[in-house]
Design a protein around this motif. Sequence first.
Motif, PDB file in Angstrom:
ATOM      1  N   HIS A 180       0.609  -0.748   0.131  1.00 42.49           N
ATOM      2  CA  HIS A 180       0.311   0.209   0.621  1.00 42.49           C
ATOM      3  C   HIS A 180       1.153   0.918  -0.121  1.00 42.49           C
ATOM      4  O   HIS A 180       2.245   1.346   0.777  1.00 42.49           O
ATOM      5  CB  HIS A 180      -1.082   0.301   1.256  1.00 42.49           C
ATOM      6  N   THR A 181       0.348   2.330  -1.117  1.00 39.02           N
ATOM      7  CA  THR A 181       1.253   2.928  -0.965  1.00 39.02           C
ATOM      8  C   THR A 181       0.295   4.234  -0.814  1.00 39.02           C
ATOM      9  O   THR A 181      -0.641   4.915  -1.369  1.00 39.02           O
ATOM     10  CB  THR A 181       1.504   3.332  -2.454  1.00 39.02           C
ATOM     11  N   PRO A 182       0.582   5.290   0.722  1.00 38.74           N
ATOM     12  CA  PRO A 182      -0.597   6.367   1.274  1.00 38.74           C
ATOM     13  C   PRO A 182      -0.809   7.224   0.505  1.00 38.74           C
ATOM     14  O   PRO A 182       0.637   7.504  -0.692  1.00 38.74           O
ATOM     15  CB  PRO A 182      -0.090   6.882   2.349  1.00 38.74           C
ATOM     16  N   LYS A 183      -1.933   7.807  -0.059  1.00 30.35           N
ATOM     17  CA  LYS A 183      -2.357   9.308  -0.815  1.00 30.35           C
ATOM     18  C   LYS A 183      -1.585  10.122  -0.417  1.00 30.35           C
ATOM     19  O   LYS A 183      -0.663  10.646   0.673  1.00 30.35           O
ATOM     20  CB  LYS A 183      -3.660   9.438  -1.270  1.00 30.35           C
ATOM     21  N   VAL A 184      -1.302  11.106  -1.668  1.00 30.35           N
ATOM     22  CA  VAL A 184      -0.178  12.756  -0.889  1.00 30.35           C
ATOM     23  C   VAL A 184      -0.815  12.797   0.174  1.00 30.35           C
ATOM     24  O   VAL A 184      -2.820  12.983   0.234  1.00 30.35           O
ATOM     25  CB  VAL A 184      -0.440  13.787  -2.314  1.00 30.35           C
ATOM     26  N   GLN A 185      -0.665  13.957   0.921  1.00 24.67           N
ATOM     27  CA  GLN A 185      -0.710  14.375   2.151  1.00 24.67           C
ATOM     28  C   GLN A 185      -0.117  16.002   1.924  1.00 24.67           C
ATOM     29  O   GLN A 185       1.142  15.772   2.697  1.00 24.67           O
ATOM     30  CB  GLN A 185      -0.433  14.265   3.545  1.00 24.67           C
ATOM     31  N   ARG A 186      -0.154  16.214   0.883  1.00 14.85           N
ATOM     32  CA  ARG A 186       0.519  17.776   0.563  1.00 14.85           C
ATOM     33  C   ARG A 186       1.201  18.994   1.664  1.00 14.85           C
ATOM     34  O   ARG A 186       0.615  18.912   3.103  1.00 14.85           O
ATOM     35  CB  ARG A 186       0.448  18.517  -0.221  1.00 14.85           C
TER      36      ARG A 186
END
Length: 221
Positions: A180-186
């Motif tokens: 699993h690669t987490p989504k962007v949290q800018r």
Amino acid sequence: MSGYREEDFLQLSGLQHFAFCRRQWALIHIEQQWQENLRTVEGDIFHRRAHNDQARERRGDVLILRGLSVSSPTLGISGQCDVVEFHADPDGVSLRGEDGLWFPFPIEYKRGAPKSHRADELQLCAQAMCLEEMLCCAVPEGALFYGETRRRTLVSFSEKLRETVRGMLEEMHQFYRRGHTPKVQRSKSCNACSLQALCLPALMKGTDVDAYLRQAMEAEP
């Protein structure tokens, strides 16, 4: 936490990436993506200098080991310590090839200056926890040496810090097992990240790298 098989060990150094940004860690350690920038090149040179001297050095009552390999089946990690100082101590542990008893003190070298987040402390604490498991002794503190300040910063391995290490490593193992690669949290940290071009934080708030690239290719004439 149950013990891990050696083939399931994660890289100890990845803990620092994970603490800095979970997505960065996944891009590097799950998707095997990497991109150099000035900071990473300078950091690599700085670490090579720390390891370039002879691997074992004696200075009076201090034995210095560089590039010492460590691991922990309990935590499921393996890696290297930049430097471990072993101080002669009657309450220490025995070391192969050395007379007397010795007390370990890990030191991690960092290119820049002390940071506002605790990623460096977490990495060093994980090294200490590996040493404790390998040597069957307590390692209550170590130090971070920063290239800009040229000074050591003492780090105490509190139970709170240790719990954070255990919790993050468990989360890392879960992500790795799932791929699993987490989504962007800018955040403002994105500007200093070597993977900025791969992660594309300005464009990818709801997708991942592969999906973005597929969309880009489909849009080409």
